[in-house]
Each structure stands twice: as structure tokens, then as C-alpha cells.
Design a protein around this motif. Structure first.
Motif, short mmCIF file in Angstrom:
data_model
loop_
_atom_site.label_atom_id
_atom_site.label_comp_id
_atom_site.label_asym_id
_atom_site.label_seq_id
_atom_site.Cartn_x
_atom_site.Cartn_y
_atom_site.Cartn_z
N ASN A 1 0.82 -1.21 0.00
CA ASN A 1 0.00 0.00 0.00
C ASN A 1 0.85 1.26 0.00
OD1 ASN A 1 -1.35 2.02 2.40
ND2 ASN A 1 -2.46 1.70 0.49
N SER A 2 1.86 1.30 0.84
CA SER A 2 2.79 2.43 0.86
C SER A 2 4.13 1.96 1.42
CB SER A 2 2.24 3.59 1.71
OG SER A 2 2.14 3.20 3.07
N GLY A 3 5.18 2.65 1.02
CA GLY A 3 6.53 2.22 1.41
C GLY A 3 7.21 1.50 0.26
N LYS A 4 8.26 0.77 0.59
CA LYS A 4 9.03 0.05 -0.44
C LYS A 4 9.52 -1.28 0.10
CE LYS A 4 10.82 4.23 -2.74
NZ LYS A 4 12.04 4.99 -3.11
N VAL A 5 9.71 -2.22 -0.83
CA VAL A 5 10.33 -3.51 -0.49
C VAL A 5 11.46 -3.78 -1.47
CG1 VAL A 5 8.19 -4.45 0.45
CG2 VAL A 5 8.75 -4.85 -1.95
N GLN A 6 12.37 -4.66 -1.06
CA GLN A 6 13.50 -5.00 -1.92
C GLN A 6 13.50 -6.49 -2.20
OE1 GLN A 6 17.26 -3.53 -0.52
NE2 GLN A 6 18.24 -3.82 -2.51
N ILE A 7 13.70 -6.81 -3.50
CA ILE A 7 13.84 -8.20 -3.95
C ILE A 7 15.16 -8.27 -4.69
CG2 ILE A 7 12.83 -10.07 -5.29
CD1 ILE A 7 10.15 -8.66 -5.09
N ASP B 1 4.37 1.10 -4.22
CA ASP B 1 2.91 1.07 -4.10
C ASP B 1 2.23 0.30 -5.24
OD1 ASP B 1 3.78 2.80 -2.22
OD2 ASP B 1 2.48 4.48 -2.76
N GLY B 2 1.24 -0.51 -4.85
CA GLY B 2 0.41 -1.21 -5.83
C GLY B 2 0.96 -2.52 -6.33
N LYS B 3 2.17 -2.89 -5.93
CA LYS B 3 2.76 -4.14 -6.40
C LYS B 3 2.22 -5.32 -5.58
CE LYS B 3 5.40 -2.41 -9.58
NZ LYS B 3 5.13 -2.67 -11.00
N VAL B 4 1.98 -6.42 -6.28
CA VAL B 4 1.49 -7.65 -5.64
C VAL B 4 2.62 -8.67 -5.60
CG1 VAL B 4 -0.04 -9.63 -5.94
CG2 VAL B 4 -0.93 -7.34 -6.23
N LEU B 5 2.75 -9.35 -4.48
CA LEU B 5 3.82 -10.33 -4.29
C LEU B 5 3.22 -11.67 -3.86
CD1 LEU B 5 6.07 -8.00 -2.11
CD2 LEU B 5 6.30 -8.39 -4.57
N GLY B 6 3.78 -12.76 -4.41
CA GLY B 6 3.38 -14.10 -3.99
C GLY B 6 2.25 -14.72 -4.77
N THR C 1 6.57 0.16 5.93
CA THR C 1 5.88 -0.25 4.71
C THR C 1 4.56 -0.90 5.10
OG1 THR C 1 7.95 -0.61 3.50
CG2 THR C 1 5.99 -1.73 2.66
N LEU C 2 3.46 -0.37 4.56
CA LEU C 2 2.13 -0.90 4.83
C LEU C 2 1.77 -1.92 3.75
CD1 LEU C 2 0.12 2.30 5.84
CD2 LEU C 2 1.50 0.79 7.26
N VAL C 3 1.37 -3.10 4.19
CA VAL C 3 1.07 -4.20 3.26
C VAL C 3 -0.28 -4.81 3.62
CG1 VAL C 3 1.82 -6.44 2.39
CG2 VAL C 3 3.52 -4.71 2.99
N LEU C 4 -1.15 -4.94 2.62
CA LEU C 4 -2.43 -5.62 2.80
C LEU C 4 -2.20 -7.11 2.57
CD1 LEU C 4 -5.37 -4.97 3.47
CD2 LEU C 4 -5.84 -4.88 1.02
N VAL C 5 -2.43 -7.90 3.59
CA VAL C 5 -2.13 -9.34 3.57
C VAL C 5 -3.43 -10.14 3.43
CG1 VAL C 5 -1.09 -11.26 4.84
CG2 VAL C 5 -0.12 -8.95 5.03
N THR C 6 -3.49 -10.97 2.39
CA THR C 6 -4.64 -11.84 2.17
C THR C 6 -4.17 -13.28 2.16
OG1 THR C 6 -5.62 -10.11 0.76
CG2 THR C 6 -6.61 -12.30 0.68
N THR C 7 -4.75 -14.12 3.00
CA THR C 7 -4.27 -15.49 3.12
C THR C 7 -4.53 -16.28 1.85
OG1 THR C 7 -6.34 -16.34 4.04
CG2 THR C 7 -4.72 -15.44 5.59
N SER C 8 -3.66 -17.25 1.60
CA SER C 8 -3.83 -18.12 0.42
C SER C 8 -5.12 -18.92 0.52
CB SER C 8 -2.63 -19.06 0.28
OG SER C 8 -2.47 -19.84 1.45
N ASP C 9 -5.51 -19.30 1.75
CA ASP C 9 -6.75 -20.07 1.92
C ASP C 9 -7.96 -19.26 1.45
OD1 ASP C 9 -5.40 -22.22 2.94
OD2 ASP C 9 -5.76 -21.71 5.04
N SER C 10 -7.98 -17.96 1.75
CA SER C 10 -9.10 -17.11 1.34
C SER C 10 -9.20 -17.05 -0.18
CB SER C 10 -8.92 -15.69 1.89
OG SER C 10 -8.90 -15.69 3.30
N ILE C 11 -8.06 -16.89 -0.84
CA ILE C 11 -8.05 -16.80 -2.31
C ILE C 11 -8.42 -18.14 -2.94
CG2 ILE C 11 -6.60 -16.38 -4.33
CD1 ILE C 11 -5.04 -14.38 -2.62
N ASN C 12 -7.83 -19.21 -2.45
CA ASN C 12 -8.11 -20.53 -3.03
C ASN C 12 -9.55 -20.97 -2.80
OD1 ASN C 12 -5.58 -21.11 -4.23
ND2 ASN C 12 -4.72 -21.58 -2.24
N ASP C 13 -10.12 -20.62 -1.63
CA ASP C 13 -11.54 -20.94 -1.39
C ASP C 13 -12.42 -20.24 -2.41
OD1 ASP C 13 -10.90 -22.53 0.74
OD2 ASP C 13 -11.40 -21.04 2.28
#
Length: 266
Positions: free
Chosen positions: A173-179, A186-191, A212-224
Motif C-alpha cells: 500500500n505504501s513504502g518500499k520492499v527490496q527483492i 505502491d500497488g505491487k502484488v507479491l506471492g 511499509t504498509l502491506v495488505l495481507v490476504t491469506t492463500s486459503d481465502s483466495i483458493n476458497d
């Protein structure tokens, strides 16, 4: 200004003993890895330990220990764990090697931490900033938003670890990450690939900003959701496939350019 609230975060405290030398470590992340290879959360430079030895999965229900096919397996109580996983009681002592001189004792707790308050509307707006969520209808996103949470990562904190199970989709959502040497914002999806293929994270992602603010959605929620909606599953796979083809095309163009005789001569 965004409102603050106190949130109970699942936390694992590890008492690590290596040849009678003891160290205490604490983690508030869903996966904690142990091994001899660089990049593990708990790095043990001993030949008795495999490069990727084991992981702890930490959530609101407690701790699950998984052996990653280590050469020696894991022992606790009368149990020997090999290429499998099992729930642990808090305070369980796990022996990592045959000589019994490398052990970890895992303690689980819920720790109060400051968190950002985020509304349902804000979550929906954030989902719409990423092309990954284009195939999702509004009701799909409401269902995901209801089960997602906002997490704050400090600089240097690991969001996800390479070659560990992809347990959550991460939306910055905001901030930065390093790979590696690449920085994303902002706006990048990971995983997403790990979740869609029910496999591991492909890269280690680390916070690269003070907060860094990150919206976390579990894999179980998406797969369901995908299991219930075959049309959505197909649309999402097509969308991801097109993105991969676009990236492959860009890579090939770059490779062709760098391979031109004029450029090589320079």
C-alpha cells in the motif's frame, strides 16, 4: 491522519542452543525458516544442518513445525519428523541433529503491537490499484477484504522467504520492499504465482523503508474463492499468463538488443 490501534500479533520466541551456546530470537511473521544457507531466518553454520532444514508456521492457532527433507530429520519427545509437519505445543524442545547439541525451543504468544486501522472501503480501493485483481468482481473483493489485514513492516524485516510455502498474497500500500537488487513500491502484488500454483515463494522480500504498509490476504481465502468460482479461476489464470508472456517478450527484446553485433563490438 490514520488511526492507530493495538493488535494481537502471533509471535514465536526461539531459544536456540548450539554446542552449549544459547541465543534468544523473536519473530512476528507467518513463516520462520531454519537452515545452513544464507537467507534463512535462523542461520546455523554447522555441517549437521541442511541448507533448508525446517520451517515454523506461526498463526493465531499456534505453531506448526515442518521438516523440509533434511538429512537428519527433527526429534521432539518420542516423535521423529521427516519430510512432514506437525503441530507443536508452546515450549516444545526440538532436536535438529543426531548429536543432540543443536536444539530449538519454540514459545508461542500473542503480542500487543501498534497497527494501522483500515476500513473496508480503503481495502477495496487498494485492491483496485493492482491489475492482478482486475478479474475479481466487487463481491469477490468484498469477500477478500473481509479476511485481509494490514501489516506494518519495518526496514530490513522479511515479508516472505524464498522456498517457503506461499501462505499469503501481499499488496504493497505504501513504502518500499527490496527483492535482490530490485526495489518495488505502491500497488505491487507479491506471492501470486506461489498461491495460484500452491507452491513456494520464489524470492525473499524485505522491507526497504522505515515503515511499509502491506495488505495481507491469506492463500486459503483466495483458493476458497477460486474453488467456488471456476469462471474467476479461468479469468485469473488467463490474466497472469498474459502478464508472463508480456514479461517474456520484454526479456527477449532486451536480450536481442544486447546481442546485436554493433553493441557487442562496443
Amino acid at each position: 491522519k490514520r488511526r492507530q490501534l493495538v493488535k494481537l500479533v502471533p509471535t514465536i520466541t526461539i531459544d536456540l542452543v548450539i554446542h552449549n551456546e544459547q541465543e534468544r530470537l523473536e519473530f512476528s511473521q507467518p513463516i520462520v525458516s531454519i537452515g545452513r544457507a544464507l537467507g534463512n531466518d535462523i542461520l546455523i553454520l554447522d555441517s549437521q544442518i541442511s541448507r533448508k532444514h525446517a520451517i515454523f508456521k506461526v498463526d493465531t492457532s499456534g505453531i506448526t513445525l515442518r521438516d523440509l527433507g533434511s538429512s537428519t530429520g527433527l526429534r521432539f519427545g518420542k516423535t521423529c519428523l521427516k519430510d512432514d509437519e506437525q503441530k507443536l505445543r508452546s515450549g516444545t524442545k526440538v532436536i535438529l541433529c543426531p548429536n543432540n547439541d543443536i536444539t530449538v525451543t519454540a514459545h508461542w504468544s500473542l503480542v500487543e503491537k501498534q497497527a494501522e486501522f483500515v476500513t473496508m472501503i480503503e481495502k477495496l480501493l487498494w485492491f483496485r490499484t493492482s491489475r492482478f485483481f482486475d478479474p475479481f468482481c466487487n463481491q469477490n473483493l468484498v469477500d477478500l477484504a473481509d479476511s485481509s489485514s494490514l501489516r506494518i513492516y519495518e526496514e530490513g524485516e522479511v515479508l516472505c522467504q524464498q522456498d517457503t510455502p506461499a501462505t499469503a498474497l501481499l499488496l504493497i500500500n505504501s513504502g518500499k520492499v527490496q527483492i535482490g537488487e530490485e526495489t518495488l513500491g505502491d500497488g505491487k502484488v507479491l506471492g501470486e504465482l506461489g498461491i495460484l500454483t500452491k507452491s513456494n515463494y520464489r524470492e525473499t522480500v524485505v522491507g526497504h523503508a522505515p515503515k511499509t504498509l502491506v495488505l495481507v490476504t491469506t492463500s486459503d481465502s483466495i483458493n476458497d474463492l477460486l474453488d467456488q468460482d471456476a469462471q474467476l479461476a479461468r479469468a485469473l489464470l488467463v490474466s497472469v499468463s498474459q502478464r508472463l508472456q508480456f514479461l517474456a517478450s520484454d526479456f527477449n527484446l532486451c536480450h536481442d538488443y544486447l546481442s546485436t553485433p554493433q553493441l557487442v563490438a562496443k
